[in-house]
Design an enzyme around this catalytic site. Structure first.
Site, mmCIF file in Angstrom:
data_model
loop_
_atom_site.group_PDB
_atom_site.id
_atom_site.type_symbol
_atom_site.label_atom_id
_atom_site.label_comp_id
_atom_site.label_asym_id
_atom_site.label_seq_id
_atom_site.Cartn_x
_atom_site.Cartn_y
_atom_site.Cartn_z
ATOM 1 C CG ASP A 166 -2.490 86.762 -33.289
ATOM 2 O OD1 ASP A 166 -2.432 86.932 -34.519
ATOM 3 O OD2 ASP A 166 -1.744 85.995 -32.672
ATOM 4 C CG ASP A 221 2.479 80.831 -42.993
ATOM 5 O OD1 ASP A 221 3.532 80.613 -43.601
ATOM 6 O OD2 ASP A 221 2.178 80.272 -41.930
ATOM 7 C CG ASP A 259 -3.251 86.696 -38.859
ATOM 8 O OD1 ASP A 259 -2.706 86.489 -39.963
ATOM 9 O OD2 ASP A 259 -2.642 86.596 -37.777
ATOM 10 C CE LYS A 315 12.765 66.360 -43.031
ATOM 11 N NZ LYS A 315 12.667 66.593 -41.566
ATOM 12 C CB THR A 328 -2.259 84.295 -43.741
ATOM 13 O OG1 THR A 328 -1.104 83.900 -43.017
ATOM 14 C CG2 THR A 328 -2.320 83.497 -45.037
ATOM 15 C CG PHE A 352 12.595 72.608 -48.983
ATOM 16 C CD1 PHE A 352 11.542 71.826 -49.406
ATOM 17 C CD2 PHE A 352 12.394 73.966 -48.812
ATOM 18 C CE1 PHE A 352 10.299 72.388 -49.638
ATOM 19 C CE2 PHE A 352 11.166 74.533 -49.046
ATOM 20 C CZ PHE A 352 10.117 73.745 -49.461
#
Length: 1302
Positions: A943, A789, A521, A674, A787, A651
């Site tokens: 985890d 993500d 992970d 930005k 992952t 965004f």
């Protein structure tokens, strides 16, 4: 569920049908013939098995579309089994397109209901994929609905919310545990021997003497399993007894999680964990927003928002209205797809579309929301996280499987040997009777055949100790002590949190030395969940070594007094306008929310990157105080200023930037932007020396694997803003192409920018992660990152931890599709008769890609499309399916396995694999695929709860005691505090344990064969009568006392190199991966060695005793037996002494104690007094004394010892002469010739275009719309109430102008 059903006719077996299907769905890619399923599946197209004659379409791995454009309806196609029709089924309505001011997910546009049907389709036939009907506040309905699961058996359709992950209960423990233990062939063998011992005619020992050690072995293993399962029961009770508020009647009552039922309405409070999959009804936040943290589901630590339907938000404002709520949800059956949901809420005669943005999943944690109310849709094991959790499986090591097969081989050899000796005994008995007819009276009741039959079983029992029970009992002891060594290792003790390493499983330690693939992970395993603002470049000047840290879960500023003094002094002087604008931008251009907790401001950000930037600005004197719907207040070096927010340019992943248009107190309009450097640099007004210096700084930051971000601004005239604002308002209300028009306007505004500088944020890795991965790669261990993500974040961590390097070729989804497409076209045969390995075929398709390093980076959606066939077929392996659909699924299974193997071969040929946005079930699927197609030993480390399934599926599961709870640890085999401890666990303990177990097995088999095969040779000289050669006590004590301790010391203490050398030379780990130390060849050599030793010991003694007697007339059977026994024992001990590489005091004592015990027990069991007391038990009076006091016998023993030792010494000499270096010699040579380079985190090759923006990775689209509409802002009733404080019910909303000063 409104939407037309479009049906298209086609003929079975014709490829033009695919074109018809594409015409129906507009954007559907061609469907491969191998992608079959049992029915409709959202997001995938699955043809039936009847279409096996279809040739594969040209782009089967193209990006399959759901149909329609953004904001349209998803369409899932179902290819019916008949092959005659294709039905396009409307699945769900997506949220409307994003907008600018007042647009985005959860906006007024998205809150407005889709065109509702005239009424709920009561009485109409539901679509097959949407048969899950949930009625609010109606427990009686859900309890009485049942479903059939096997023939005539049925069970309740709706599960309760109680979970049970334990394997046993009071009734099932004994039978189930015994059933599992007797999967070991050795236990079956021992029971067989015990049954033979119950027959007095062939028994050599009482049956209960063998039952006792077997019972001890079963009890030891059973207690170990019981202790593990008790821990699971405790965990289950802890989870099921968590408190929650459930609507009972007209009020909410505190009950436990186990009491929740489908259809209940529950109330959740801030920081509570969601107990089941819920439909969000309303919340205390404006517009019924609810902020959740999904770290346990996808590993992401940034906050996400969910929003209730407008109708439930407006109507369900009291407990009475909740109690009267009688809505009915029709949705998809429980499944494991974490990121999708499709359903419809029918209430008061109208239907409302539901999607994943309305759902709170079990395991999420409510953040920044005082109260929210949910309607339970899936409970218990029907929830998505539990559907992804997997089942607990008994894990067996490769050596366990090898031992099971060797037990069968040894047993067959034993039967063949016994049969040969029995046949020989029959012939011998017939010959003996013919020669000695005067003894016919002794054989009148038995024939030679009967005698051979009895001798067969007698030899079987006599030789059965070749597989001794003591070996398995010693096994368990070695495993236990080696596990304690892991627990006691101070090098794997994490002092910061007082967490030692823990071996939760005691039977897998040897497999730690054979790991080939590690599945890791990312969040919390490789990283610390800490964002640190490290460096920045302002106006061409680099400032570094900053120390503002953001700690996940504890939003406080750490080390705020440690910073770059030069930057701090420059900010305090306030004489640099560029630096002033740079810091002002950090404080203004974001979507952070603030909460005043008395003496400190607490920031709540959509991404940890934004939080780090705002904290950095605060430390430098530019403090963000608060915001309203149209203003933002900051304090600049002590002066409070309020800026009017004119527009927020949100965004998204395509723009990779965000902007805010503000009017300062002087009336000047400025645009602050930005975003990713690649999009900001191309929108600058001009390029000068300062911009060149900033680009060089970006390269430098990227080399240090920091997450870079560019910031820029420009002044906007009043006339330009008015014209742009008018066109923006017009675009925001468009019904068609709204998103494209808004993007065009944003692009128009974000031009001619002035570059202010760049920031560099470090996503902190755990200590030693890059070095650990480098060592593991040198040990031929492949590390794959799985992952939940985003892809860009995962890539950034891949570079930071050195899993990815600049010289690697990155294969993304398009390239993988092309490679697999070429492979498919070259192997287009449904029979799958190709014999060449898939890896060779892949190399033929793309030979150029094998000549250099490469890595694969793919998403979970892409993985699901590739492996869809394999996943479905895996689900269909239940026992009814094998008979009902065996023939039809056979071709599909072959094709599915072909595609799976092609993908696994491609991935395994790469140096790194990163899979992002994967569900827990997809993580487990990846592990299962590697185990299936590569036959490799796998390790999974994680985890969080989203890693549990992966940990259970892998051969070795490692849990990290991290920030996400202990779910992973509770299901793991080993628990560590840091990822870096993995190098010591594998390269030191794993390699040592494998070496020790292999040597233990080799020595144990050798000593057994060497000492006990003399029984076979003795049979040739005893008339094949199955008479034992040795004394019964010698047979009983040989494996327990005489030879057990030296072998035990090898199994506990043996080392070939030290721990330091093991880490310096990870290449030594390859020995375990290749099974070099114990395999069929090693077993065969050990068998031959043991046979040779037994032959020498027996026949040298027989030759010496044949026609000669000693000075004390020693030549009897007892003395012969003692001489052979001592010769074999000393030969075995000498072999162990010669092959032991690591000597300790304990090792020396073990050998000495073995000899002393032999002498002690020999004289105790052979005394004349013992013989007088029990002559049937002590049959060798004074045999050892008579034999061992005769010099002639001692010379015979010495001769046997020398003859048996010569082969081992010869092998060592030949290896030395031929130059086969020992392990120590190899590593010393390598150290002199090829010094190991130190692991370095800096990349020496500038990445150039590979620079990546930290901001574009972890932000979520839609927050700007929430802020500008005021949906996420809570108004305050009285002066002084902090933003974010809860407004009492019924108090009018008064927008706040600013936050109170800090």
């Amino acid at each position: 569920m409104a939407g037309p059903l479009r049906v298209c006719r086609m003929r079975a077996g014709r490829t033009p049908a695919l074109a018809s299907l594409a015409a129906v769905t507009n954007e559907v890619a061609s469907v491969p013939s191998w992608a079959r399923s049992r029915g409709a599946r959202s997001g995938s197209f699955v043809p039936s098995a009847s279409s096996s004659s279809l040739s594969p379409p040209p782009s089967f791995l193209g990006r399959w579309q759901h149909g329609g454009s953004r904001g349209g309806r998803k369409v899932a196609a179902r290819w019916q089994d008949s092959g005659s029709t294709v039905a396009a089924v409307p699945v769900a309505a997506e949220p409307q397109e994003r907008g600018g001011i007042g647009a985005g997910p959860g906006s007024g546009a998205s809150m407005a209901e889709q065109d509702p049907a005239a009424g709920c389709p009561r009485g109409k036939q539901q679509l097959p994929a949407f048969t899950w009907e949930v009625r609010a506040n109606d427990r009686s309905y859900h309890r009485q609905v049942r479903k059939r699961f096997a023939f005539c058996l049925s069970k309740r359709k709706y599960s309760g919310n109680a979970i049970r992950t334990a394997k046993y209960n009071v009734l099932t423990f004994l039978p189930l545990n015994l059933y599992e233990q007797f999967h070991r062939m050795a236990n079956v063998y021992f029971v067989f021997v015990i049954l033979l011992q119950t027959f007095p005619e062939i028994s050599t020992l009482p049956w209960y003497t063998l039952l006792f050690p077997l019972s001890c072995l079963l009890i030891i293993r059973g207690l170990r399993d019981l202790i593990d399962d008790i821990g699971r029961h405790r965990s289950d009770r802890s989870i099921n007894s968590r408190p929650c508020e459930i609507l009972a009647g007209r009020r909410f009552c505190w009950q436990e999680w186990r009491d929740i039922c489908v259809g209940d309405i529950v109330r959740l409070r801030k920081d509570s964990v969601v107990p089941a999959d819920l439909l969000l009804l309303c919340s205390s936040e404006p517009s019924s927003l609810c902020y959740v943290e999904t770290a346990d589901i996808d590993g992401e630590t940034n906050l996400k928002f969910r929003q209730a339907l407008l109708v439930t938000h407006q109507e369900l404002q009291s407990e009475e209205s909740m109690a009267a709520f009688d809505g009915r949800v029709t949705c998809e059956e429980p499944n494991s797809r974490m990121h999708t949901f499709t359903g419809t809420l029918c209430w008061r005669g109208r239907s409302h579309a539901l999607d994943a943005e309305r759902i709170l999943l079990r395991g999420c944690r409510v953040r920044n929301t005082a109260r929210c109310y949910g309607f339970v849709l899936y409970a218990g094991f029907d929830s998505k996280i539990m559907r992804n959790s997997g089942k607990i499986k008994r894990k067996k090591t490769k050596l366990d499987h090898l031992m099971d097969r060797l037990v069968i081989v040894i047993f067959l050899l034993l039967l063949v040997t016994s049969l040969g000796l029995a046949v020989a005994s029959g012939f011998w008995a017939r010959t003996f009777q013919e020669k000695h007819s005067y003894l016919a009276a002794l054989y009148q009741h038995t024939s030679p055949a009967q005698q051979a039959f009895l001798n067969f079983w007698g030899f079987t029992i006599l030789l059965s100790i070749i597989i001794p029970m003591s070996m398995y009992i010693t096994f368990e002891f070695i495993y236990l002590v080696n596990s304690c060594f892991i627990n006691w290792d101070l090098e794997m003790y994490y002092g910061a949190k007082d967490i030692p390493a823990e071996a939760r499983s005691t039977s897998l330690s040897d497999q730690l030395g054979q790991i080939q693939y590690i599945f890791s992970d990312k969040t919390g395993t490789l990283t610390q969940n800490i964002m640190s603002f490290k460096k920045c470049c302002v106006n061409g000047t680099i400032y570094g070594n900053l120390g503002w840290d953001w700690f996940a879960g504890n939003l406080e500023l750490r080390n705020s007094d440690v910073c770059d003094v030069t930057l701090l002094e420059a900010a305090q002087r306030d004489d640099d306008p560029v630096l002033r604008e740079f810091l002002r931008l950090l404080a203004l251009c974001h979507t952070v929310m603030v909460e005043d907790r008395g003496d400190q401001l607490v920031y709540q950000a959509a991404s940890p990157d934004e939080e780090a930037l705002v904290l950095a600005a605060r430390s430098l004197g530019y403090v963000f105080l608060g915001r309203t719907q149209d203003s933002i207040t900051i304090r600049e070096l002590g002066r409070t200023r309020t800026y009017e927010v004119l527009a927020m340019l949100d965004f998204n992943s395509d723009r990779k930037r965000m902007s805010v248009l503000v009017r300062d107190p002087k009336g000047t309009i400025r645009l602050y932007t930005k975003g990713a450097d690649t999009v900001i640099l191309e929108r600058l007004r001009s390029r000068g020396p300062k911009e060149t210096l900033t680009e060089r700084a970006l390269d430098r930051f990227a080399e240090e694997t920091l997450r870079t971000l560019c910031v820029a601004s420009r002044e906007v005239s009043e006339a330009e803003f008015r014209a742009w604002s008018r066109r923006h308002r017009e675009a925001a209300v468009l019904l068609h192409h709204r998103a494209q028009e808004l993007d065009r306007l944003y692009e128009e505004m974000e031009q001619n920018l002035q570059l202010l500088g760049a920031t560099a944020i470090e996503d902190k890795l755990q200590d030693g992660v890059p070095e650990t991965i480098q060592l593991l790669k040198l040990g031929n261990i492949k590390v794959w990152v799985l992952t939940g993500d985003k892809q860009e974040t995962a890539m950034n961590i891949g570079y930071a931890c050195r899993l990815l390097t600049d010289d690697m070729e990155i294969l993304e989804e398009k390239e993988v599709s092309e490679i697999l497409q070429a492979y498919w076209e070259s192997n287009n045969n449904l029979s799958g008769r190709g014999d060449a390995p898939c890896s060779r075929r892949l190399s033929q398709q793309c030979p150029e890609t094998l000549s250099h390093k490469r890595a694969i980076i793919i998403s979970g959606d892409f993985l699901d499309k590739i492996l869809h066939t394999g996943e479905v077929l895996k689900e269909k392996k239940g026992w009814p399916w094998r008979w009902l659909c065996c023939g039809r699924a056979e071709a599909s299974q072959d094709q599915g396995a072909l595609v799976e193997k092609a993908f696994v071969d491609l991935a395994s040929s790469c140096q790194a694999v990163i899979c992002c946005r994967v569900t827990p079930k997809q993580k487990a699927l990846m592990v299962q695929l590697v185990k299936k197609h590569k036959k490799a030993v796998t390790l999974a480390i994680g985890d969080g709860a989203n890693d549990v399934n992966m940990i259970k599926t892998a051969d070795i599961g490692v849990g990290i005691s991290g920030l996400e709870g202990l779910q992973a640890v509770q299901c793991s085999d080993y628990a560590l505090a840091q990822f870096s401890f993995l190098q010591r666990l594998l390269l030191v303990h794993g390699r040592w344990n494998y070496l020790r177990i292999c040597k233990f097995l080799r020595f144990f088999f050798y000593k057994t064969f060497a000492g006990l095969l003399a029984q076979v040779w003795f049979a040739f000289h005893s008339g094949f009568t199955a008479q034992p050669l040795y004394e019964g006590w010698f047979l009983a004590l040989y494996n327990i006392f005489y030879t057990a301790y030296p072998v035990l010391s090898v199994g506990l203490l043996e080392q070939d190199v030290s721990a330091k050398k093991s880490l310096e030379f990870p290449e030594l780990y390859v020995v375990g991966q290749q099974d070099e130390l114990f395999n069929y060849r090693v077993f065969g050599v050990t068998l031959l060695h043991g046979v040779g030793t037994s032959l020498a010991s027996f026949y040298i003694t027989l030759w010496a005793f044949e026609d000669h007697v000693g000075t004390k007339v020693v030549g009897d059977y007892e003395s012969f037996s003692v001489t052979v026994a001592l010769s074999a024992l000393l030969s075995v001990l000498m072999e162990i002494v010669l092959d032991t590489q690591y000597w300790t005091v304990l090792s020396f004592l073990m050998v000495t104690v073995s000899l002393l015990l032999f002498c002690l027990f020999s004289f105790l069991t052979q005394t004349v007094d013992a013989y007088r007391i029990a002559p049937a038990i002590f049959r060798f009076p004074d045999a050892s004394w008579n034999a061992l006091t005769d010099p002639y016998v001692l010379l015979v023993v010495l001769l046997s010892l020398v003859v048996n030792t010569i082969p081992s010494l010869t092998v060592h000499a030949v290896r030395a002469i031929l130059g086969r270096a020992t392990t120590q010699q190899k590593i010393h040579l390598k150290a002199r010739r090829d010094p190991e380079p130190a692991v370095e985190l800096r990349s020496h090759v500038p990445r150039g275009s590979f620079r990546r923006s930290s901001y574009a990775f972890s932000h979520q689209e839609g927050y700007a719309g929430l802020i500008t509409r005021g949906d996420s802002l809570r108004a305050r009733a009285t002066h002084g109430t902090a933003p974010g404080a809860l407004r009492p019910q019924g108090t009018p909303a008064v927008p706040s102008a600013r936050c109170p000063p800090v």
